[in-house]
Design a protein around this motif. Structure first.
Motif, PDB file in Angstrom:
ATOM      1  N   SER A  34      39.091  46.050  30.290  1.00  0.00           N
ATOM      2  CA  SER A  34      38.960  44.581  31.247  1.00  0.00           C
ATOM      3  C   SER A  34      40.170  44.415  31.706  1.00  0.00           C
ATOM      4  O   SER A  34      41.343  44.661  30.949  1.00  0.00           O
ATOM      5  CB  SER A  34      38.150  43.620  30.539  1.00  0.00           C
ATOM      6  N   SER A  48      38.435  42.343  36.216  1.00  0.00           N
ATOM      7  CA  SER A  48      37.300  43.244  36.201  1.00  0.00           C
ATOM      8  C   SER A  48      36.893  43.432  34.568  1.00  0.00           C
ATOM      9  O   SER A  48      37.562  42.982  33.707  1.00  0.00           O
ATOM     10  CB  SER A  48      38.193  44.704  36.609  1.00  0.00           C
ATOM     11  N   ILE A  50      34.665  46.373  32.632  1.00  0.00           N
ATOM     12  CA  ILE A  50      33.717  47.366  32.732  1.00  0.00           C
ATOM     13  C   ILE A  50      33.057  47.913  31.399  1.00  0.00           C
ATOM     14  O   ILE A  50      33.825  47.917  30.618  1.00  0.00           O
ATOM     15  CB  ILE A  50      34.509  48.680  33.296  1.00  0.00           C
ATOM     16  N   ALA A  83      38.981  52.608  35.687  1.00  0.00           N
ATOM     17  CA  ALA A  83      38.335  51.835  36.316  1.00  0.00           C
ATOM     18  C   ALA A  83      38.341  50.423  36.575  1.00  0.00           C
ATOM     19  O   ALA A  83      38.297  49.676  37.304  1.00  0.00           O
ATOM     20  CB  ALA A  83      36.710  52.130  36.114  1.00  0.00           C
ATOM     21  N   ALA A  84      38.820  49.973  35.292  1.00  0.00           N
ATOM     22  CA  ALA A  84      39.173  48.318  35.149  1.00  0.00           C
ATOM     23  C   ALA A  84      40.368  48.122  35.936  1.00  0.00           C
ATOM     24  O   ALA A  84      40.453  47.203  36.689  1.00  0.00           O
ATOM     25  CB  ALA A  84      39.430  47.850  33.477  1.00  0.00           C
ATOM     26  N   ALA A  86      41.672  49.728  38.533  1.00  0.00           N
ATOM     27  CA  ALA A  86      41.233  49.891  39.869  1.00  0.00           C
ATOM     28  C   ALA A  86      40.589  48.822  40.221  1.00  0.00           C
ATOM     29  O   ALA A  86      40.909  48.091  41.487  1.00  0.00           O
ATOM     30  CB  ALA A  86      40.544  51.304  40.254  1.00  0.00           C
ATOM     31  N   GLU A  87      39.575  48.294  39.605  1.00  0.00           N
ATOM     32  CA  GLU A  87      38.618  47.213  40.372  1.00  0.00           C
ATOM     33  C   GLU A  87      39.473  45.951  40.392  1.00  0.00           C
ATOM     34  O   GLU A  87      39.319  45.204  41.124  1.00  0.00           O
ATOM     35  CB  GLU A  87      37.395  47.134  39.281  1.00  0.00           C
ATOM     36  N   ALA A  88      40.330  45.748  39.235  1.00  0.00           N
ATOM     37  CA  ALA A  88      41.158  44.686  39.133  1.00  0.00           C
ATOM     38  C   ALA A  88      42.200  44.438  40.300  1.00  0.00           C
ATOM     39  O   ALA A  88      42.962  43.383  40.730  1.00  0.00           O
ATOM     40  CB  ALA A  88      41.784  44.474  37.969  1.00  0.00           C
ATOM     41  N   GLY A  89      42.543  45.802  40.897  1.00  0.00           N
ATOM     42  CA  GLY A  89      43.498  45.778  41.801  1.00  0.00           C
ATOM     43  C   GLY A  89      44.902  45.678  41.179  1.00  0.00           C
ATOM     44  O   GLY A  89      45.982  45.284  41.850  1.00  0.00           O
TER      45      GLY A  89
END
Ligand code: KG4
Ligand code: ZN
Length: 377
Positions: A34, A48, A50, A83-84, A86-89
């Motif tokens: 996260s 994020s 995940i 992924a965490a 990427a989702e957080a940008g």
């Protein structure tokens, strides 16, 4: 987005800086990552969170198999962390620190997340925080609500059952804990005797919806004791004996409802006692009661605890369901709060299978049981 009133533990002082932290959680059967931002004004934002659950891998064995868990963490940690981010940008260059669970828990899994965190910290020149998983649960309610320090915490999960006075960041005092099983462990074991699938707690709650909570008589453990400790093993034995003789689904639902009510009652009674002690010491500071950990997801348990808190004049906060069970957002926030105070850990920080939040109380009272995961309390 929430505004928090920060209060450092005695001697600590918050540094007014924004923290953007990658959190990693691998202490049991969830691989989680996260990114959480803690602003200088105390605003918390979960960018994020995940969670890759390993439930399917462990279900055939009726519980968590440490070796399977560790291997699954190794396979997925880098993908989950990517992924965490990427989702957080947020790229690695946007982080101000890395926080990884360093215990208590299944040590093979803990080592995976902690090693990954150390590698990121070393490669990117970031500070590392080796987070106590229980401190993560302790701050979990702060991910989505304004809960200032200090507060009284009931931490109830598969491996832990304790009442703690949380005075500030990293400053917890244990008021009571289980002398045998943890509450989630009791839910899981009794669910197993009722033939319910793993994980048992949520399955037992669903079955209990159709049952009568007053149908069977179960022992009330530690009734009349003056301390804030818990015990669930007698309940477990009595429930297993009753379960053996049941033939209908309606009876099984009645037993599930009775067990759930008995666990909720004990948690409420002990919390009531702890609130009395806590209120005597914190009368001028605002009385806050927080419940955290997987069992806090149980609606009957929440309702009983909320009623006690209201009666005692405490505010009541339970994390959203996604933050009750294991997640990395709570680890990231615990790390961010420490970093804001200028606290970090060396890159040789050890993975600790056992790591009580209140080490003084734990060494003074070593008979208190660690719970099923041994490790986790
Ligand atoms: O916090 P958590 O995810 O992991 C530990 O740190 O232990 O808690 C998992 C525990 C399990 O024992 C699970 O059965 C229990 O929390 N649990 C529940 C419910 N949801 C999870 N117990 C009762 N009712 C629920 N709805
Ligand atoms: Zn946990």
């Amino acid at each position: 987005m929430r505004l928090l009133q920060e209060r450092a533990a005695p001697g600590n002082r918050m540094t007014p800086s924004t923290q953007t932290v990658l959190g990693l959680e691998t202490s049991c059967d969830e691989t989680a990552a996260s990114v959480v931002r803690l602003d200088a004004d105390g605003t918390v934002e979960v960018l994020s969170s995940i969670i890759a659950s390993q439930i399917a891998a462990h279900a055939p064995f009726g519980g968590v198999v440490p070796e399977i868990a560790a291997r699954a963490h190794v396979e997925s940690i880098d993908g989950i962390a990517a992924a965490a981010l990427a989702e957080a940008g947020v790229g690695f260059e946007g982080l101000t620190g890395v926080a990884a669970t360093a215990g208590p828990g299944l040590v093979g899994g803990v080592m995976v997340g902690l090693s990954f965190g150390k590698a990121v910290a070393l490669a990117r020149g970031l500070p590392l925080v080796a987070v106590n998983h229980l401190e993560g649960h302790a701050v979990s309610a702060r991910l989505a609500a304004e809960v200032g320090y200090p507060f009284l915490l009931l931490l109830v999960s598969g491996g832990h059952c304790q009442l703690l006075a949380v005075e500030g960041v990293g400053a917890c005092r244990r008021l009571g804990s289980t002398i045998d099983d943890a509450a989630g462990e009791a839910f899981d074991k009794i669910a197993k005797t009722l033939g319910l699938p793993y994980p048992g707690g949520p399955a037992l709650e669903r079955l209990a919806e159709q049952g009568d909570p007053a149908h069977f008589e179960l022992p009330r453990m530690l009734l009349g004791r003056k301390d804030c400790d818990f015990s669930f093993s007698g309940l477990k034995t009595a429930a297993a004996r009753i379960a053996e003789g049941l033939t209908t689904q309606a009876e099984r639902a009645d037993l599930a409802a009775t067990v759930q009510a008995a666990i909720a009652t004990q948690l409420a009674e002990r919390s009531d006692r702890a609130m009395g002690l806590y209120a005597a010491e914190h009368a001028d500071e605002g009385l806050r009661f927080v419940v955290a950990g997987g069992v806090a997801a149980n609606r009957a348990v929440r309702a009983r605890l909320q009623a006690v808190a209201e009666k005692r004049g405490f505010s009541f906060t339970a994390p959203p369901l996604a933050y009750c069970t294991d997640n990395a957002a709570m680890i990231a926030l615990a790390g961010a709060e420490r970093l804001a105070l200028g606290m970090s850990d060396p890159l040789d920080a050890a993975a600790r299978p056992r790591w009580p939040l209140d080490e003084a109380a734990a060494s003074a009272n070593p008979t208190h049981a660690p719970g099923r995961k041994g490790a986790k309390a």
